[in-house]
Design a protein around this motif. Structure first.
Motif, mmCIF file in Angstrom:
data_model
loop_
_atom_site.group_PDB
_atom_site.id
_atom_site.type_symbol
_atom_site.label_atom_id
_atom_site.label_comp_id
_atom_site.label_asym_id
_atom_site.label_seq_id
_atom_site.Cartn_x
_atom_site.Cartn_y
_atom_site.Cartn_z
ATOM 1 N N VAL A 209 -4.399 -5.982 10.846
ATOM 2 C CA VAL A 209 -4.161 -6.131 9.615
ATOM 3 C C VAL A 209 -5.092 -5.208 8.759
ATOM 4 C CG1 VAL A 209 -3.768 -7.629 7.779
ATOM 5 C CG2 VAL A 209 -3.090 -8.486 9.695
ATOM 6 N N LEU A 210 -4.448 -4.382 8.204
ATOM 7 C CA LEU A 210 -5.110 -3.384 7.136
ATOM 8 C C LEU A 210 -4.734 -3.675 5.541
ATOM 9 C CD1 LEU A 210 -4.872 -0.010 9.044
ATOM 10 C CD2 LEU A 210 -6.787 -1.729 9.176
ATOM 11 N N ASN A 211 -5.551 -3.479 4.836
ATOM 12 C CA ASN A 211 -5.144 -3.617 3.289
ATOM 13 C C ASN A 211 -4.875 -2.320 2.823
ATOM 14 O OD1 ASN A 211 -5.897 -6.366 3.376
ATOM 15 N ND2 ASN A 211 -7.936 -5.795 3.268
ATOM 16 N N LEU A 212 -3.728 -2.090 2.315
ATOM 17 C CA LEU A 212 -3.325 -0.770 1.627
ATOM 18 C C LEU A 212 -3.586 -0.986 0.195
ATOM 19 C CD1 LEU A 212 -1.895 1.860 1.974
ATOM 20 C CD2 LEU A 212 0.537 0.550 1.482
ATOM 21 N N LYS A 213 -4.428 -0.047 -0.300
ATOM 22 C CA LYS A 213 -4.739 -0.321 -1.725
ATOM 23 C C LYS A 213 -4.049 0.870 -2.570
ATOM 24 C CE LYS A 213 -8.223 -3.244 -1.140
ATOM 25 N NZ LYS A 213 -8.267 -4.397 -1.647
ATOM 26 N N LEU A 214 -3.413 0.484 -3.611
ATOM 27 C CA LEU A 214 -2.663 1.626 -4.406
ATOM 28 C C LEU A 214 -2.457 0.936 -5.843
ATOM 29 C CD1 LEU A 214 0.935 1.388 -3.480
ATOM 30 C CD2 LEU A 214 -0.529 -0.175 -2.501
ATOM 31 N N ASN A 215 -2.137 1.867 -6.954
ATOM 32 C CA ASN A 215 -1.890 1.542 -8.180
ATOM 33 C C ASN A 215 -0.668 0.343 -8.194
ATOM 34 O OD1 ASN A 215 -4.073 2.690 -9.257
ATOM 35 N ND2 ASN A 215 -2.761 4.493 -9.270
ATOM 36 N N LYS A 216 -0.784 -0.547 -9.201
ATOM 37 C CA LYS A 216 0.246 -1.536 -9.216
ATOM 38 C C LYS A 216 1.601 -0.849 -9.584
ATOM 39 C CE LYS A 216 -2.584 -4.926 -11.125
ATOM 40 N NZ LYS A 216 -3.016 -6.003 -12.309
ATOM 41 N N GLU A 217 1.762 0.215 -10.058
ATOM 42 C CA GLU A 217 3.062 0.501 -10.597
ATOM 43 C C GLU A 217 3.929 1.463 -9.368
ATOM 44 O OE1 GLU A 217 0.036 3.563 -11.862
ATOM 45 O OE2 GLU A 217 0.442 1.527 -12.247
ATOM 46 N N ASN A 218 2.941 1.505 -8.162
ATOM 47 C CA ASN A 218 3.592 2.292 -6.921
ATOM 48 C C ASN A 218 3.952 1.246 -5.888
ATOM 49 O OD1 ASN A 218 3.354 4.824 -8.463
ATOM 50 N ND2 ASN A 218 1.300 4.728 -7.781
ATOM 51 N N VAL A 219 3.710 0.061 -6.051
ATOM 52 C CA VAL A 219 3.716 -0.786 -5.087
ATOM 53 C C VAL A 219 5.222 -1.082 -4.278
ATOM 54 C CG1 VAL A 219 3.540 -3.414 -4.505
ATOM 55 C CG2 VAL A 219 1.647 -2.387 -5.737
ATOM 56 N N ALA A 220 6.031 -1.337 -5.307
ATOM 57 C CA ALA A 220 7.392 -1.298 -4.814
ATOM 58 C C ALA A 220 8.011 -0.105 -4.102
ATOM 59 C CB ALA A 220 8.347 -1.435 -5.976
ATOM 60 N N GLU A 221 7.582 1.077 -4.242
ATOM 61 C CA GLU A 221 8.266 2.203 -3.880
ATOM 62 C C GLU A 221 7.373 2.358 -2.470
ATOM 63 O OE1 GLU A 221 7.703 7.340 -4.269
ATOM 64 O OE2 GLU A 221 7.499 5.922 -5.820
ATOM 65 N N ALA A 222 6.225 2.017 -2.472
ATOM 66 C CA ALA A 222 5.330 2.095 -1.125
ATOM 67 C C ALA A 222 5.877 1.098 -0.215
ATOM 68 C CB ALA A 222 3.744 1.689 -1.329
ATOM 69 N N LYS A 223 6.191 -0.284 -0.649
ATOM 70 C CA LYS A 223 6.644 -1.203 0.234
ATOM 71 C C LYS A 223 8.079 -0.847 0.878
ATOM 72 C CE LYS A 223 4.648 -5.819 -1.111
ATOM 73 N NZ LYS A 223 4.989 -6.933 -1.925
ATOM 74 N N ALA A 224 8.847 -0.393 0.100
ATOM 75 C CA ALA A 224 10.162 0.305 0.619
ATOM 76 C C ALA A 224 10.018 1.249 1.563
ATOM 77 C CB ALA A 224 11.081 0.699 -0.531
ATOM 78 N N ALA A 225 9.128 2.163 1.529
ATOM 79 C CA ALA A 225 9.048 3.420 2.188
ATOM 80 C C ALA A 225 8.286 3.195 3.576
ATOM 81 C CB ALA A 225 8.289 4.709 1.750
ATOM 82 N N LEU A 226 7.346 1.989 3.451
ATOM 83 C CA LEU A 226 6.528 1.708 4.699
ATOM 84 C C LEU A 226 6.876 0.146 5.114
ATOM 85 C CD1 LEU A 226 3.289 2.715 2.993
ATOM 86 C CD2 LEU A 226 4.636 4.029 4.580
ATOM 87 N N ALA A 227 8.274 -0.163 4.737
ATOM 88 C CA ALA A 227 8.656 -1.469 5.182
ATOM 89 C C ALA A 227 8.517 -1.885 6.679
ATOM 90 C CB ALA A 227 10.131 -1.509 4.696
ATOM 91 N N ASP A 228 8.411 -1.112 7.393
ATOM 92 C CA ASP A 228 8.316 -1.234 9.105
ATOM 93 C C ASP A 228 6.833 -1.584 9.172
ATOM 94 O OD1 ASP A 228 10.910 -0.340 9.636
ATOM 95 O OD2 ASP A 228 10.204 1.821 10.188
ATOM 96 N N TYR A 229 5.982 -1.597 8.353
ATOM 97 C CA TYR A 229 4.737 -1.817 8.386
ATOM 98 C C TYR A 229 4.185 -2.754 7.823
ATOM 99 C CZ TYR A 229 5.387 2.637 10.988
ATOM 100 O OH TYR A 229 5.708 3.517 11.781
ATOM 101 N N VAL A 230 4.710 -3.331 6.774
ATOM 102 C CA VAL A 230 4.348 -4.463 5.719
ATOM 103 C C VAL A 230 4.540 -5.721 6.369
ATOM 104 C CG1 VAL A 230 4.853 -5.573 3.663
ATOM 105 C CG2 VAL A 230 5.022 -3.006 3.823
ATOM 106 N N ILE A 231 3.308 -6.519 6.416
ATOM 107 C CA ILE A 231 3.388 -8.002 6.722
ATOM 108 C C ILE A 231 3.367 -8.927 5.594
ATOM 109 C CG2 ILE A 231 2.747 -7.046 8.944
ATOM 110 C CD1 ILE A 231 -0.013 -8.343 8.422
ATOM 111 N N ALA A 232 3.707 -10.247 5.690
ATOM 112 C CA ALA A 232 3.416 -10.929 4.527
ATOM 113 C C ALA A 232 2.080 -11.520 4.463
ATOM 114 C CB ALA A 232 4.598 -12.153 4.672
#
Length: 76
Positions: free
Chosen positions: A53-76
């Motif tokens: 498990v790694l922590n992806l750090k990014l600006n708040k306004e970009n979270v939704a776009e990143a989660k959508a594009a990287l959905a295969d790798y996002v864990i709860a």
């Protein structure tokens, strides 16, 4: 700054993750413990290790776009 937990399961998945991350026009970092690397760097991700498990750090306004594009790798 926001954090999204991700897991890149294999060496083959690193290439796919970096390709998807590189399409996004904003900066992202991956962190585990005190080690931080650019999320768009294949060598950096291999250095951190995959299958963890790694922590992806990014600006708040970009979270939704990143989660959508990287959905295969996002864990709860």
């Amino acid at each position: 700054m926001s954090t999204v937990n991700i897991m890149i399961p294999s060496r083959e998945a690193v290439e796919d993750f970096v390709a998807k991350a590189s399409r996004m026009p904003f900066d992202m970092d991956l962190q585990i413990g005190s080690r931080v690397v650019d999320a768009k760097s294949i060598l950096g991700i291999i250095y951190l290790g995959f299958g963890r498990v790694l922590n992806l750090k990014l600006n708040k306004e970009n979270v939704a776009e990143a989660k959508a594009a990287l959905a295969d790798y996002v864990i709860a």
